[in-house]
Design a protein around this motif. Structure first.
Motif, PDB file in Angstrom:
ATOM      1  N   UNK A 338      35.107  50.597  46.154  1.00 23.02           N
ATOM      2  CA  UNK A 338      34.256  49.593  47.512  1.00 23.02           C
ATOM      3  C   UNK A 338      33.956  50.546  48.809  1.00 23.02           C
ATOM      4  N   UNK A 339      35.363  51.031  49.274  1.00 24.51           N
ATOM      5  CA  UNK A 339      35.144  51.629  50.741  1.00 24.51           C
ATOM      6  C   UNK A 339      34.675  52.871  50.374  1.00 24.51           C
ATOM      7  N   UNK A 340      33.867  54.105  49.063  1.00 25.24           N
ATOM      8  CA  UNK A 340      32.614  54.997  48.816  1.00 25.24           C
ATOM      9  C   UNK A 340      31.682  54.282  49.107  1.00 25.24           C
ATOM     10  N   UNK A 341      31.859  53.640  48.269  1.00 23.12           N
ATOM     11  CA  UNK A 341      29.960  52.434  48.532  1.00 23.12           C
ATOM     12  C   UNK A 341      29.606  52.097  50.153  1.00 23.12           C
ATOM     13  N   UNK A 342      30.840  51.574  50.525  1.00 25.22           N
ATOM     14  CA  UNK A 342      30.349  51.400  52.386  1.00 25.22           C
ATOM     15  C   UNK A 342      30.218  52.954  53.376  1.00 25.22           C
ATOM     16  N   UNK A 343      31.007  53.602  52.655  1.00 24.04           N
ATOM     17  CA  UNK A 343      30.354  55.150  53.301  1.00 24.04           C
ATOM     18  C   UNK A 343      29.077  55.519  52.992  1.00 24.04           C
ATOM     19  N   UNK A 344      28.717  54.938  51.499  1.00 24.28           N
ATOM     20  CA  UNK A 344      27.677  56.323  50.971  1.00 24.28           C
ATOM     21  C   UNK A 344      26.419  54.769  51.825  1.00 24.28           C
ATOM     22  N   UNK A 345      26.232  54.136  52.228  1.00 22.51           N
ATOM     23  CA  UNK A 345      25.447  53.143  53.021  1.00 22.51           C
ATOM     24  C   UNK A 345      25.196  53.965  54.291  1.00 22.51           C
ATOM     25  N   UNK A 346      26.708  53.738  54.779  1.00 19.24           N
ATOM     26  CA  UNK A 346      26.383  54.412  56.478  1.00 19.24           C
ATOM     27  C   UNK A 346      25.957  55.843  56.510  1.00 19.24           C
ATOM     28  N   UNK A 347      26.407  56.748  55.232  1.00 20.24           N
ATOM     29  CA  UNK A 347      25.733  57.668  55.661  1.00 20.24           C
ATOM     30  C   UNK A 347      23.936  57.714  54.936  1.00 20.24           C
TER      31      UNK A 347
END
Length: 367
Positions: A338-347
């Protein structure tokens, strides 16, 4: 510069408006609210009955709307070719005239446009159109392009007159290369997401049951028929572990609150990249299962899709069952995923970054 964003069916334009306002742009929206979704709109667009007895009202309203929009805005951006046209009971020529006469007219390739309808299966190996025709059109939820030759002619005429077309997803980018107006297609811009990092990350190490959610909308287009069958099998296999829910056709605010409660979002079957639903799920710290064939991404600019922290759904009931089961069995890893997914969207999808790309496009084309 004054910008008008025409049409809405996923919160894409609402999110973009928020990003543009952060950059100081004067921007309005106009849409019908898209039925049960009840999206916000600065100018409320009317839906007028197709009955011929309303022809005079249709003409008067269309003419007034044309005059108001044409005189007020520098950039008019459409989410689909059939917005401000016969799809909502307005004059067929309204959207086409605005596209032709605006200082700058922009069309997003973000939904089922006529190139996608024509080329998706052939060029991508996967398409929602067959299931849309089979299930959605009968229930009057399907895209008019799938069953209405007049709508396809209108879409063609609109693209002929619009200035710029912007692909928003890999599949629409691929298909746009094969249409007669490919010279109008510019570099793609990612879908904007209104990002907030205040949502808790999905983390189920305890005894609490998982909530696995498939948002209900167009059952054929999204692949809901197979997903429903898969959920029935999985609900027996994981009776003590997870609850499976299929709900939808509700106002966006209500849907958003439901989304905050779930752990896994199972989105659509018939795509290669992520729509607004999937991206919002990752932004909110949910585990995402969606789409297929990301290994077949054709353009280098979409390579990041292959490494995105989301799981492919599968194209048969058996595949869907096993793929979802494999994700459930990794529930101790959910917080990290989930943390990786959030960073993906942020990037890649933060609405202010995306808005800057649109602003650059507008300024360049208005020179």
């Amino acid at each position: 510069m004054k910008v008008l964003l025409v049409g809405e069916f996923s919160k894409l334009h609402n999110n973009l408006q928020y990003g543009l306002k952060q950059l100081g742009v004067n921007v309005d929206t106009i849409n019908t609210g898209d039925g049960f979704k009840k999206f916000n709109s600065d100018i409320k667009q009317l839906e007028i009955s197709q009955d011929k007895k309303w022809d005079f009202i249709r003409k008067c309203y269309s003419d007034l709307l044309y005059t108001y929009i044409h005189n007020k805005y520098d950039v008019i951006q459409f989410i689909h070719e059939l917005e401000l046209g016969e799809k909502y009971g307005l004059r067929r020529e309204l959207g086409i005239s605005l596209a032709k006469n605006a200082r700058l007219s922009v069309l997003l390739l973000a939904g089922c446009n006529w190139q996608y309808f024509r080329y998706a299966k052939e060029k991508l190996g996967i398409s929602p159109c067959e299931e849309c025709l089979k299930y959605d059109v009968k229930r009057k939820y399907g895209c008019p392009l799938a069953h209405d030759s007049r709508a396809r002619k209108t879409a063609y005429a609109f693209q002929k007159n619009v200035d710029v077309m912007v692909p928003m997803l890999h599949e629409y980018d691929v298909c746009s290369k094969y249409g007669p107006f490919a010279d109008k297609v510019v570099e793609p811009i990612n879908i904007p997401i209104k990002f907030a990092d205040t949502y808790p990350l999905s983390n189920h190490k305890g005894s609490e049951k998982l909530l696995i959610y498939h948002p209900l909308n167009r059952e054929g287009f999204k692949g809901t028929i197979m997903i429903r069958k898969a959920f029935k099998i999985l609900s027996k296999r994981y009776a003590d572990v997870a609850d499976f829910i299929i709900e939808g056709k509700m106002p966006y605010e209500e849907y958003s609150k439901l989304m905050e409660k779930v752990d896994i979002v199972v989105d659509e079957k018939n795509g290669t990249s992520f729509g607004v639903t999937g991206l919002e799920a990752m932004a909110k710290g949910k585990i995402l299962i969606t789409g297929n064939y990301r290994e077949n991404i054709q353009f280098p600019r979409y390579e990041h899709l292959k490494s995105a922290p989301a799981f492919e759904l599968g194209t048969t009931v058996d595949e869907i069952v096993e793929n979802i089961a494999n994700v459930i069995d990794r529930r101790n890893e959910f917080e990290k995923i989930a943390a990786s997914g959030r960073e993906y969207v942020k990037q890649y999808h933060d609405c202010k970054k995306v808005a800057q790309q649109f602003l650059d496009l507008y300024e360049q084309r208005l020179k």
